[in-house]
Scaffold this motif. Structure first.
Motif, PDB file in Angstrom:
ATOM      1  N   ASP A 152       0.830  -1.203   0.000  1.00 57.97           N
ATOM      2  CA  ASP A 152       0.000   0.000   0.000  1.00 57.97           C
ATOM      3  C   ASP A 152       0.860   1.247   0.000  1.00 57.97           C
ATOM      4  OD1 ASP A 152      -2.705  -1.146   0.165  1.00 57.97           O
ATOM      5  OD2 ASP A 152      -1.964  -1.973   2.060  1.00 57.97           O
ATOM      6  N   ALA A 153       0.237   2.339  -0.407  1.00 55.47           N
ATOM      7  CA  ALA A 153       0.933   3.621  -0.413  1.00 55.47           C
ATOM      8  C   ALA A 153      -0.075   4.738  -0.209  1.00 55.47           C
ATOM      9  CB  ALA A 153       1.692   3.806  -1.723  1.00 55.47           C
ATOM     10  N   TYR A 154       0.421   5.874   0.208  1.00 52.47           N
ATOM     11  CA  TYR A 154      -0.454   7.048   0.406  1.00 52.47           C
ATOM     12  C   TYR A 154       0.387   8.314   0.346  1.00 52.47           C
ATOM     13  CZ  TYR A 154       1.373   6.779   5.192  1.00 52.47           C
ATOM     14  OH  TYR A 154       2.206   6.722   6.282  1.00 52.47           O
ATOM     15  N   VAL A 212       4.000   1.123   2.280  1.00 51.13           N
ATOM     16  CA  VAL A 212       4.005   0.156   3.388  1.00 51.13           C
ATOM     17  C   VAL A 212       3.742  -1.243   2.826  1.00 51.13           C
ATOM     18  CG1 VAL A 212       3.009  -0.492   5.606  1.00 51.13           C
ATOM     19  CG2 VAL A 212       3.070   1.926   4.933  1.00 51.13           C
ATOM     20  N   ILE A 213       4.648  -2.160   3.112  1.00 55.03           N
ATOM     21  CA  ILE A 213       4.497  -3.543   2.647  1.00 55.03           C
ATOM     22  C   ILE A 213       4.326  -4.446   3.866  1.00 55.03           C
ATOM     23  CG2 ILE A 213       5.581  -5.412   1.343  1.00 55.03           C
ATOM     24  CD1 ILE A 213       7.362  -3.176   0.027  1.00 55.03           C
ATOM     25  N   LYS A 214       3.221  -5.161   3.905  1.00 56.70           N
ATOM     26  CA  LYS A 214       2.935  -6.022   5.051  1.00 56.70           C
ATOM     27  C   LYS A 214       2.840  -7.491   4.632  1.00 56.70           C
ATOM     28  CE  LYS A 214       0.390  -2.504   7.616  1.00 56.70           C
ATOM     29  NZ  LYS A 214      -0.101  -2.414   8.992  1.00 56.70           N
ATOM     30  N   ILE A 292       7.641  -3.363   6.088  1.00 55.02           N
ATOM     31  CA  ILE A 292       8.614  -2.581   5.321  1.00 55.02           C
ATOM     32  C   ILE A 292       7.951  -1.238   4.998  1.00 55.02           C
ATOM     33  CG2 ILE A 292       9.858  -2.445   3.120  1.00 55.02           C
ATOM     34  CD1 ILE A 292       9.873  -5.606   3.213  1.00 55.02           C
ATOM     35  N   TYR A 293       8.612  -0.147   5.324  1.00 49.67           N
ATOM     36  CA  TYR A 293       8.018   1.162   5.001  1.00 49.67           C
ATOM     37  C   TYR A 293       9.098   2.101   4.486  1.00 49.67           C
ATOM     38  CZ  TYR A 293       9.830   2.536   9.593  1.00 49.67           C
ATOM     39  OH  TYR A 293      10.648   2.776  10.661  1.00 49.67           O
TER      40      TYR A 293
END
Lengths: 358, 358, 358, 358
Positions: A152-154, A212-214, A292-293
């Motif tokens: 995800d990203a923002y 953000v990678i979860k 991971i961010y």
């Protein structure tokens, strides 16, 4: 060179802004993956121009066609080729910039490199190229979803308007509820107002996207040159207008002492975790299973609705006039691109990691 | 995977911190280059431990041997293999950390990835690996010198002590005149004092290195994924302890408007230039002939001379004690590494660009 | 370029015939493999000069040293670097050929390509380079053994003396029982006599090596360009003196009708097999689980003990005199090289195939 | 993996026999090359089905579309994407072979590898894939023509009918004057009769194609693994139905003595030449400026118009019936494919060689 990305999950893109079509060939997607075409379209729609008042008002359908590699709804292991035809690339008049070098665009560097260039809308250097990345990224996201991984990203900054909260304090799903894609709704309103004002001033402005990678398992990433964050950084820096990348503690982390920066390990329910995560989920270039961010800095768009001094191919002084419909700020539409590039990196490293052990 | 870098000027490295040797194979260096061995040694000496009071006091000779690819002092076009033997890797006792995961090191991630690891001094994840990069970078620098290109770097920040001047206002050759490698001598003294104090506190601290590449012709860099700054960013992010990379206007640039950020073209004596250089010498991923400059953020070294809580392979709580001789701040010794990686990227892209045109 | 082979199980070699050392870096060997050093030495010994009266009488110890990537007897997943030092490369006088182009050697082509060359013993173009391949191939063989796969080879032709039996009618282990490495002992004697006679005539002669790979699972090989036999063919053609490669029915198969050539499928004890195997174990570039077999043609060695007319770098007519100790026929010593290259290809494709499916 | 070929002049192909389209992305064609579209079409027409009575009678238009990388008739240095849509891939009934494994086809191996396959017409394993190679090869040929290099091929054997003359004794332009593409018109008639008879017998037959490359400068090819003939061999072996490759003296050369096989150098009008050319224009893997020539063996086509025993996916015995319109002999239509692959290899190595020297 330059139009391929990845090692095992590998993509090859092509196409010019005002050419016949753009597209991507994905070689290395494992066989048996259900290819949800409506998901691909929804990702392309998130990147599409004309989606809100703060993006360019140009209209492009961005409809895609899968022409190979999928049979009865599933990937077959052979190259998946996706084509996005350009709606209307006829006859448009670019003669006013044909031989001019627009400031901070790639007109001059392409000319210096190749001695020839497709000057229509920036040709291959146009951000329109990213439509192919988003299509490929959608396939990578589908693969990752199968393994419980999300990318995800923002938008976390526009100009000097900065979201001070960490991603851990936010509901990231809120980002899609406003046109600037910032998960803090009140800051989102300010950002929208700033972009709108900038547009009215016939100017542009930069911003930052946080990714953000979860769900990544521990063990992704390769030692030395192909560290996970190095490849992630390259992926982000390859996006048009990006000027910087940092992950975990990033540039701010340099001010800290090691005793404050180190992330202590502990074990919880058979899983090894860290109490803090200044490492950003990656240690020694390899994922440790934490989130991971990272942050990606985008410069203000080079095309402004103002007259600018420049030169042409003959070296003569000319004026470049702002024309057409362009984005006053690139970050809202770049959110799905950042996600796509993240997904491509993680998908590739996930497959690479299958060869770690006997 | 992970131990190769480059496309045409390509390097392959190997070796563990406390193994028999480290080394690099350089494949793709053009034939006919005079290989100045004393220059290679001087570059290795700049990276060497024990060079000053603010670096680790460990002693390593870092003497190299060229075992192939050079004949009668010149490169022959075949792989140049350089070996650096580890002085004394016998008998040292690492049993106290053999099964422990040191905080913010790669012990856990290597174990998770491979199920086995050389725990002595971090094995392959040790920064000792960079000795091979510096050796290869020295060859790349010799190649670039032949074409009038230089790759320099210096320390621009330690902790919160930041050099506010741009590289254009500094005499970069001053950097080698002090042990912290900051070209501003008065700030250098403060940095040295800060590192020394940090060391006495049995702690570590981070910093920033600025790189400057001069003399690059317009036209280096590949469109889309292999943009010059993307590869440069990957190169820097692959260095141990790096958390961020920015070039040109970088993260600060996001606050600007396009009208302030754009670099106006002009012509001077048959050469095309830009009045400002917020682009950082790269437009659309391709060099424009202006200076290329960038910042690289290094986190504080993870090894601190303090007791830290952690776990071991069995998941039991353990204490990791700080032992041995380590760097309190990595940036002074990392300057030649940043230069080496810059040189490797530029050398490679210079050769790639030979195929641009008929 | 040119000194790397493989995709995931990847090797990089270096070294000149009379340089300091030859070596190989193996990147991508899975972690946890027991590295049997005595096996590596025994493979090197099979390739070693001076092993019998029909090979060159030169003496080289061919002792190797593993300098990285192995810890406590097992591979760690990081690059395995193996070095073989050249025994005595000092002072030998090569002035008599320094500027001459030996017929059917690579002296002229290296000079044309690079403008410089290490003329001592052929430099990088010498078959001495294959010592690095055999060392790497030994590691690949150990990996394949773990998975029940074997790569064998034997001499099936010397000059016009041809072994007419198929490998299926032979006991391949017999090949190591005679110095020419032909599994038919009576033909072996004839071959040895022919080579010996050729040597006495101060001449050389060619031959064919047959390779057989057993135990390969169905599914190895990639569609289109990286077909298993295409990569295998490249591997074989890259060996010094090789002029041809064929697999399965090969060149003779062109005379057949499809109705005779097709291999009928049947099922036996849950395993799919073919009644005949003219396909050579590979269909559409992918292994089908049957034995893979192929032939490799080696030309007569170019170095003969006779005077030959040629030219030097200046274009003047010169006489090249045969000197030194050379192989009258290359195939006996090339058997382990063919096996090594087979093993490298299969090991690589085995790892690649792990990414075929979800 | 598997759908890319080349290093600098690099192609990526995609597409299934009965999918929507086939295509190729060419990345690395130098900028400024005039792209003659009628030439590309004429090359595709030489490969097209239905061109004569001895080829399959299927009708495919094989019309191509260039959708990127060409501007105002010239290459721009960015990826050239060429698409060939499949005329009529609707509704055709393949249910009779959907779960059957056709003998000596890739049905079983694809199923074993991927667990799923597009069974229509062989999917990705169909020789229809080569249409993309011919399109890319046409661009490579245009590039080579610019540098005075030609890549020709012709049929030199069908079944046991063998053309005994060397290419040097033939007028190669005669090959296009008959439908079997053999430059000896009387032998061509016999070949045509043999193929026709084979077709009437509902059978197929193999053959050999000879390739000849003229005008190559000395110095193309890379030492060790990427020898020019090794890459050329891989290129040929990657073509559907190929079982063998030999160059220069090939398999026959093994019978010779070195004293007969060696090619003597001499100088003529400032050019270094060899009196004979058993080396096939390549020494030590590098071109020496003489003609490069080679043979490629094609097995009989696996699809025959006869009933054959086989099994299906469930392992049950089934009969595979010959249906449809197929080639009784593949070599006449494979001539432009051999030429295309030659041209791709030479174009790539020509660009690689630009990095040989300072």
């Amino acid at each position: 060179m330059g139009s391929s990305f990845g090692n095992i999950f590998k993509i090859h893109t092509y196409g010019e802004s005002h050419g016949v079509a753009l597209g991507v060939v994905i070689d290395g997607c494992p066989a048996g993956l259900a290819i949800d075409e409506s998901f691909i379209q929804s990702e392309l729609d998130r990147r599409k121009p004309g989606q809100s008042k703060i993006t360019t008002q140009r209209k492009e359908a961005d409809e895609f066609e899968i022409v190979s590699g999928v049979f009865e709804g599933k990937s077959t292991g052979t190259p998946i080729s996706i084509i996005i035809r350009n709606g209307d690339q006829r006859s448009k008049d670019y003669s006013h910039i044909a031989d001019k070098f627009r400031p901070s665009h790639a007109d001059y560097t392409f000319q210096a490199k190749y001695g020839i260039r497709d000057y229509r809308g920036g040709g291959r250097s146009s951000a329109r190229e990213t439509v192919a990345r988003v299509a490929a990224g959608a396939i990578a996201k589908l693969l990752l979803k199968h393994y419980g991984i999300s990318c995800d990203a923002y938008v976390s900054q526009v100009g000097s308007l900065k979201l001070e909260k960490s991603y851990t304090e936010l509901d990231l799903s809120e980002a899609e509820n406003n046109i600037v894609r910032c998960p803090d709704s009140s800051l989102a309103e300010q950002m929208i107002a700033l972009i709108d004002e900038t547009r009215k001033n016939r100017d542009t402005i930069g911003g930052i996207i946080t990714g953000v990678i979860k769900g990544t398992p521990a063990g992704l990433g390769e030692p030395v040159f192909d560290k996970l964050h190095a490849e992630l950084g390259k992926a982000m820096l390859s996006i048009n207008a990006v000027k910087g990348f940092e992950y975990g503690s990033g540039f701010e982390g340099v001010k800290l002492n090691g005793s404050d920066h180190n992330d202590a390990f502990y074990k919880e329910e058979e899983q090894i975790k860290t109490k803090t995560n200044l490492s950003g989920g990656i240690q020694g270039g390899i994922s440790n299973g934490e989130d991971i961010y990272f942050n990606v800095a985008f410069k203000p768009v080079a095309t402004i609705m103002q007259d600018q001094e420049s030169i042409n191919e003959a070296g003569e002084k000319v004026t470049v006039s702002g024309k057409g419909r362009h984005d006053p700020c690139v970050v809202p539409r770049a959110v799905p691109i950042v996600e796509a590039m993240s997904a491509l990196v993680i998908a590739d490293y996930l497959l690479i990691s299958r060869s770690n052990r006997l």
